[in-house]
Design an enzyme around this catalytic site. Structure first.
Site, PDB file in Angstrom:
ATOM      1  NE  ARG A  94     -17.148 -13.756 -10.913  1.00 13.50           N
ATOM      2  CZ  ARG A  94     -16.706 -14.993 -10.748  1.00 13.50           C
ATOM      3  NH1 ARG A  94     -15.448 -15.290 -10.944  1.00 13.50           N
ATOM      4  NH2 ARG A  94     -17.542 -15.954 -10.397  1.00 13.50           N
ATOM      5  CG  ASN A 131     -16.375 -13.009  -7.549  1.00 16.95           C
ATOM      6  OD1 ASN A 131     -16.971 -12.054  -8.035  1.00 16.95           O
ATOM      7  ND2 ASN A 131     -16.913 -14.213  -7.486  1.00 16.95           N
TER       8      ASN A 131
END
Length: 96
Positions: A20, A38
């Site tokens: 990320r 996520n």
């Protein structure tokens, strides 16, 4: 100016490997807006919007590069659009 966008979901070893963080950095370098997070399924998903040529570069990142420790099995794109005159987000951010 005309904008495009899509929703993405990345499968493979993409959690716990700074995926990320690298995704936000890449998106910001391409002047894209949207978000990444996520999922409970062990994938990473998000929305990306911006200029079509920059989104094509971002697809390359999401399908082939990712973070140094990630292993991307595949990436699914859906809800693709083009020809919009505005963006739905102001920045590209990491969500919980």
């Amino acid at each position: 100016m005309s904008y495009a966008g899509y929703h993405f979901e990345v499968f493979g070893k993409v959690q716990g490997v700074f995926f990320r963080k690298y995704t936000v950095k890449e998106a910001q370098s391409l002047d894209l807006v949207g978000w990444v997070r996520n999922t409970d399924a062990g994938t990473v998903e998000g929305d990306a919007q911006g200029r079509p040529e920059k989104l094509a570069e971002f697809k390359e990142f999401l399908t082939k590069r990712g973070s140094p420790q990630s292993h991307i099995e595949r990436c699914k794109f859906n809800n693709e659009f083009s020809g919009h005159k505005h963006l739905d987000y102001d920045t590209f951010e990491q969500r919980s």
